[in-house]
Design a protein around this motif. Structure first.
Motif, PDB file in Angstrom:
ATOM      1  N   LEU A 365       4.202  -1.262  -8.468  1.00  0.00           N
ATOM      2  CA  LEU A 365       3.375  -0.086  -8.721  1.00  0.00           C
ATOM      3  C   LEU A 365       2.009  -0.299  -8.086  1.00  0.00           C
ATOM      4  O   LEU A 365       1.357  -1.318  -8.349  1.00  0.00           O
ATOM      5  CB  LEU A 365       3.233   0.137 -10.223  1.00  0.00           C
ATOM      6  CG  LEU A 365       2.531   1.416 -10.692  1.00  0.00           C
ATOM      7  CD1 LEU A 365       3.288   2.644 -10.226  1.00  0.00           C
ATOM      8  CD2 LEU A 365       2.404   1.418 -12.213  1.00  0.00           C
ATOM      9  N   ARG A 366       1.593   0.638  -7.259  1.00  0.00           N
ATOM     10  CA  ARG A 366       0.267   0.562  -6.618  1.00  0.00           C
ATOM     11  C   ARG A 366      -0.608   1.687  -7.144  1.00  0.00           C
ATOM     12  O   ARG A 366      -0.235   2.858  -7.070  1.00  0.00           O
ATOM     13  CB  ARG A 366       0.381   0.627  -5.099  1.00  0.00           C
ATOM     14  CG  ARG A 366      -0.973   0.660  -4.384  1.00  0.00           C
ATOM     15  CD  ARG A 366      -0.822   0.473  -2.885  1.00  0.00           C
ATOM     16  NE  ARG A 366      -0.402  -0.891  -2.575  1.00  0.00           N
ATOM     17  CZ  ARG A 366      -0.106  -1.320  -1.335  1.00  0.00           C
ATOM     18  NH1 ARG A 366      -0.163  -0.473  -0.314  1.00  0.00           N
ATOM     19  NH2 ARG A 366       0.254  -2.580  -1.129  1.00  0.00           N
ATOM     20  N   LYS A 367      -1.765   1.324  -7.669  1.00  0.00           N
ATOM     21  CA  LYS A 367      -2.713   2.303  -8.193  1.00  0.00           C
ATOM     22  C   LYS A 367      -4.074   2.143  -7.527  1.00  0.00           C
ATOM     23  O   LYS A 367      -4.462   1.043  -7.136  1.00  0.00           O
ATOM     24  CB  LYS A 367      -2.884   2.145  -9.708  1.00  0.00           C
ATOM     25  CG  LYS A 367      -1.698   2.591 -10.536  1.00  0.00           C
ATOM     26  CD  LYS A 367      -2.017   2.529 -12.019  1.00  0.00           C
ATOM     27  CE  LYS A 367      -0.870   3.046 -12.859  1.00  0.00           C
ATOM     28  NZ  LYS A 367      -1.204   3.051 -14.308  1.00  0.00           N
ATOM     29  N   VAL A 368      -4.786   3.259  -7.458  1.00  0.00           N
ATOM     30  CA  VAL A 368      -6.192   3.238  -7.069  1.00  0.00           C
ATOM     31  C   VAL A 368      -7.005   3.012  -8.333  1.00  0.00           C
ATOM     32  O   VAL A 368      -6.652   3.501  -9.409  1.00  0.00           O
ATOM     33  CB  VAL A 368      -6.588   4.560  -6.392  1.00  0.00           C
ATOM     34  CG1 VAL A 368      -8.081   4.586  -6.082  1.00  0.00           C
ATOM     35  CG2 VAL A 368      -5.772   4.772  -5.122  1.00  0.00           C
ATOM     36  N   GLU A 369      -8.073   2.254  -8.226  1.00  0.00           N
ATOM     37  CA  GLU A 369      -8.879   1.928  -9.397  1.00  0.00           C
ATOM     38  C   GLU A 369      -9.251   3.166 -10.208  1.00  0.00           C
ATOM     39  O   GLU A 369      -9.567   4.216  -9.665  1.00  0.00           O
ATOM     40  CB  GLU A 369     -10.155   1.191  -8.970  1.00  0.00           C
ATOM     41  CG  GLU A 369     -11.072   1.998  -8.051  1.00  0.00           C
ATOM     42  CD  GLU A 369     -12.347   1.250  -7.716  1.00  0.00           C
ATOM     43  OE1 GLU A 369     -13.132   0.973  -8.637  1.00  0.00           O
ATOM     44  OE2 GLU A 369     -12.541   0.931  -6.529  1.00  0.00           O
ATOM     45  N   ASN A 370      -9.146   3.018 -11.534  1.00  0.00           N
ATOM     46  CA  ASN A 370      -9.546   4.037 -12.509  1.00  0.00           C
ATOM     47  C   ASN A 370      -8.661   5.287 -12.494  1.00  0.00           C
ATOM     48  O   ASN A 370      -8.992   6.275 -13.152  1.00  0.00           O
ATOM     49  CB  ASN A 370     -11.008   4.456 -12.317  1.00  0.00           C
ATOM     50  CG  ASN A 370     -11.966   3.289 -12.507  1.00  0.00           C
ATOM     51  OD1 ASN A 370     -11.764   2.462 -13.392  1.00  0.00           O
ATOM     52  ND2 ASN A 370     -12.990   3.215 -11.668  1.00  0.00           N
ATOM     53  N   GLN A 371      -7.540   5.263 -11.781  1.00  0.00           N
ATOM     54  CA  GLN A 371      -6.620   6.387 -11.809  1.00  0.00           C
ATOM     55  C   GLN A 371      -5.434   6.073 -12.720  1.00  0.00           C
ATOM     56  O   GLN A 371      -4.960   4.945 -12.756  1.00  0.00           O
ATOM     57  CB  GLN A 371      -6.126   6.742 -10.406  1.00  0.00           C
ATOM     58  CG  GLN A 371      -7.206   7.381  -9.541  1.00  0.00           C
ATOM     59  CD  GLN A 371      -6.639   8.004  -8.275  1.00  0.00           C
ATOM     60  OE1 GLN A 371      -5.446   8.002  -8.050  1.00  0.00           O
ATOM     61  NE2 GLN A 371      -7.529   8.545  -7.448  1.00  0.00           N
ATOM     62  N   VAL A 372      -4.972   7.103 -13.438  1.00  0.00           N
ATOM     63  CA  VAL A 372      -3.858   6.911 -14.384  1.00  0.00           C
ATOM     64  C   VAL A 372      -2.537   6.782 -13.649  1.00  0.00           C
ATOM     65  O   VAL A 372      -1.708   5.933 -13.987  1.00  0.00           O
ATOM     66  CB  VAL A 372      -3.805   8.091 -15.381  1.00  0.00           C
ATOM     67  CG1 VAL A 372      -2.581   7.975 -16.281  1.00  0.00           C
ATOM     68  CG2 VAL A 372      -5.080   8.129 -16.218  1.00  0.00           C
ATOM     69  N   GLN A 373      -2.326   7.610 -12.644  1.00  0.00           N
ATOM     70  CA  GLN A 373      -1.058   7.593 -11.932  1.00  0.00           C
ATOM     71  C   GLN A 373      -1.110   6.693 -10.702  1.00  0.00           C
ATOM     72  O   GLN A 373      -2.178   6.452 -10.129  1.00  0.00           O
ATOM     73  CB  GLN A 373      -0.667   9.017 -11.516  1.00  0.00           C
ATOM     74  CG  GLN A 373      -0.344   9.937 -12.692  1.00  0.00           C
ATOM     75  CD  GLN A 373       0.179  11.287 -12.232  1.00  0.00           C
ATOM     76  OE1 GLN A 373      -0.152  11.771 -11.150  1.00  0.00           O
ATOM     77  NE2 GLN A 373       1.005  11.908 -13.061  1.00  0.00           N
ATOM     78  N   GLY A 374       0.060   6.225 -10.323  1.00  0.00           N
ATOM     79  CA  GLY A 374       0.177   5.403  -9.129  1.00  0.00           C
ATOM     80  C   GLY A 374       1.483   5.705  -8.423  1.00  0.00           C
ATOM     81  O   GLY A 374       2.241   6.586  -8.826  1.00  0.00           O
ATOM     82  N   ASP A 375       1.762   4.971  -7.350  1.00  0.00           N
ATOM     83  CA  ASP A 375       2.970   5.165  -6.552  1.00  0.00           C
ATOM     84  C   ASP A 375       3.859   3.933  -6.627  1.00  0.00           C
ATOM     85  O   ASP A 375       3.374   2.794  -6.703  1.00  0.00           O
ATOM     86  CB  ASP A 375       2.617   5.431  -5.084  1.00  0.00           C
ATOM     87  CG  ASP A 375       1.790   6.694  -4.910  1.00  0.00           C
ATOM     88  OD1 ASP A 375       1.914   7.604  -5.752  1.00  0.00           O
ATOM     89  OD2 ASP A 375       1.010   6.753  -3.932  1.00  0.00           O
ATOM     90  N   VAL A 376       5.167   4.169  -6.587  1.00  0.00           N
ATOM     91  CA  VAL A 376       6.141   3.082  -6.570  1.00  0.00           C
ATOM     92  C   VAL A 376       6.469   2.749  -5.127  1.00  0.00           C
ATOM     93  O   VAL A 376       6.926   3.603  -4.363  1.00  0.00           O
ATOM     94  CB  VAL A 376       7.426   3.484  -7.323  1.00  0.00           C
ATOM     95  CG1 VAL A 376       8.448   2.358  -7.268  1.00  0.00           C
ATOM     96  CG2 VAL A 376       7.107   3.844  -8.769  1.00  0.00           C
ATOM     97  N   TRP A 377       6.221   1.500  -4.764  1.00  0.00           N
ATOM     98  CA  TRP A 377       6.494   1.010  -3.411  1.00  0.00           C
ATOM     99  C   TRP A 377       7.740   0.140  -3.431  1.00  0.00           C
ATOM    100  O   TRP A 377       8.061  -0.491  -4.443  1.00  0.00           O
ATOM    101  CB  TRP A 377       5.312   0.200  -2.883  1.00  0.00           C
ATOM    102  CG  TRP A 377       4.126   1.032  -2.487  1.00  0.00           C
ATOM    103  CD1 TRP A 377       3.306   1.747  -3.306  1.00  0.00           C
ATOM    104  CD2 TRP A 377       3.637   1.235  -1.161  1.00  0.00           C
ATOM    105  NE1 TRP A 377       2.333   2.391  -2.588  1.00  0.00           N
ATOM    106  CE2 TRP A 377       2.509   2.090  -1.254  1.00  0.00           C
ATOM    107  CE3 TRP A 377       4.035   0.788   0.099  1.00  0.00           C
ATOM    108  CZ2 TRP A 377       1.786   2.490  -0.137  1.00  0.00           C
ATOM    109  CZ3 TRP A 377       3.310   1.184   1.215  1.00  0.00           C
ATOM    110  CH2 TRP A 377       2.196   2.028   1.092  1.00  0.00           C
ATOM    111  N   ILE A 378       8.402   0.073  -2.274  1.00  0.00           N
ATOM    112  CA  ILE A 378       9.635  -0.718  -2.151  1.00  0.00           C
ATOM    113  C   ILE A 378       9.645  -1.462  -0.824  1.00  0.00           C
ATOM    114  O   ILE A 378       9.273  -0.904   0.213  1.00  0.00           O
ATOM    115  CB  ILE A 378      10.889   0.169  -2.262  1.00  0.00           C
ATOM    116  CG1 ILE A 378      11.135   0.586  -3.712  1.00  0.00           C
ATOM    117  CG2 ILE A 378      12.128  -0.529  -1.710  1.00  0.00           C
ATOM    118  CD1 ILE A 378      12.363   1.432  -3.919  1.00  0.00           C
TER     119      ILE A 378
END
Length: 404
Positions: A365-378
């Motif tokens: 899981l990759r998130k940007v700081e202070n953000q609730v949602q993120g992206d799933v990387w593979i």
């Protein structure tokens, strides 16, 4: 002949490309709703709910989850049935926080106010319930699916907290206490091993060992818990080390009796969080792998001899003000050679966490700081280029792996 050869080579190349595609299947949460993704197809399964804690059944037909309010005060056990594309409650109004699928069937166990229950089966679906045992604070299925290991919180008496009892409870107990047998009693004291309860029962790959966290009182447990193991026969109990109370920080090796965990006390992640490996039964101090000046904040087994960790530089100098953001990247650790390599390279304001291994693939899981949602990387293989598979998720996706 040359044309035939070209056609054959084209067909071989095409078949290789098709077989290389991994049919990933996962359930995840986006905008508080339950979703499923298989391959490149996404389907939203719920609307207007506040969903958490999805779990796949053993065959992938069902997803059990909690549907409640934002405050988490009401958490109703709900099941999605992929055969009819609908959700239902196995019994109306069940509120719980602890539920687990059987490792051998589509039967669901859960606790309500200290009562351990299992679902009945009706027309191939988990429906209704049967009471199994009373006074249960934590439980896990035995690997054969025929019984449970359960614990009860210790009693507080004028002289202090008592021991923490563990029991073996057959699936067909039906509240008959004569069928329940003592499994082990954790003797505790404040100087050595202090605990009033347990959490996170996990079996080793061969089912011969069970790991657990011995949990002290609430304030104390925010800073330190005790990782322990016990043999499947209940005759060998060992203390492994101190750590925080995060379930994903404890992982058994895929084929050996080795236990990986993130050791260290103190509720803040800024220091003293080290990846360690213990050979079970333990005879020496677990070996630590985190370099000086860093902390590890998540882990996963890549193979029997390699692990993946989410690593950040430490912040030992921090002592006041906002807690620093720990910008983690994934690293691999070769347990045989000791070699460690950086695996992912997030940008300066990003952090990578929650590594999972699905077949030959690595996800995170990759998130940007202070953000609730993120992206799933593979990464479909460790040397492949990574790509985004799911966008805008609120927590780690739960993959369905047919090999399990």
């Amino acid at each position: 002949m040359s044309r035939i050869l070209l056609v054959i080579l084209f067909l071989i190349g095409f078949s290789l490309d098709v077989s290389a595609e991994t049919p990933f299947k996962a359930t995840f949460i986006r905008d508080h709703q339950l979703w499923i993704k298989e391959g490149e197809k996404e389907i939203q399964l719920t609307e207007g709910l506040f969903v958490s804690s999805p779990q796949w059944s053993i065959d992938g037909r069902f997803i059990a989850y909690l549907a409640g309010n934002k405050a988490g005060e009401k958490q109703y056990l709900t099941i999605y049935d992929s055969k009819v594309n609908k959700s239902y409650q196995p019994y109306q109004g069940i509120e719980t926080h602890h539920f687990k699928w059987s490792p051998t069937s589509n039967q669901l166990a859960y606790t309500v106010d200290g009562i351990l229950r299992v679902t009945k089966m009706k027309n191939g679906r988990p429906q209704g319930f049967e009471n199994v045992a009373l006074g249960v604070s934590n439980f896990e299925w035995f690997p054969d699916g025929d019984a449970f290991i359960v614990s009860s919180q210790s009693d507080l008496v004028p002289t202090g907290w008592g021991p923490v009892p563990l029991f073996k409870v057959p699936l067909d107990t039906h509240l008959d206490t004569n069928k329940i047998t003592p499994f082990f009693t954790i003797q505790t004291n404040e100087e050595d091993l202090f605990a009033i309860d347990t959490a996170y029962f996990k079996w080793s790959a061969d089912g011969k060992w069970l790991s657990l966290l011995a949990i002290p009182t609430a304030s104390w447990s925010n800073d330190s818990n005790t990782l322990c193991v016990i043999s499947s026969t209940g005759d060998n109990f060992q203390v492994i080390g101190k750590m925080l109370g995060f379930e994903d920080w404890i992982k058994w090796a895929p084929s050996k009796n080795q236990l990986a965990f993130i050791s260290g006390e103190g509720r803040f992640f800024v220091e003293n969080k080290n990846t360690a490996i213990a050979d079970i039964p333990i005879s020496t101090t677990p070996k630590a792998y985190t370099p000086k000046g860093y902390v590890d904040l998540d882990l996963e087994w890549l193979s029997p001899d390699k692990i993946i960790v989410a690593r950040s530089k430490d912040h030992k100098d921090w002592n006041e003000g906002p807690v620093p953001i720990m910008y983690t990247s994934l690293y691999t650790i070769d347990l045989k050679s000791g070699e460690q390599k950086q695996l992912t390279f997030p940008k300066n304001n990003e952090l990578d966490s929650s590594p999972q291994v699905v077949g030959n693939a690595i996800t995170w899981l990759r998130k940007v700081e202070n953000q609730v949602q993120g992206d799933v990387w593979i990464k479909e293989n460790i040397d492949d280029e990574p790509y985004v598979w799911i966008k805008n998720v609120e927590s780690t996706p739960v993959f369905f792996n047919e090999s399990n």
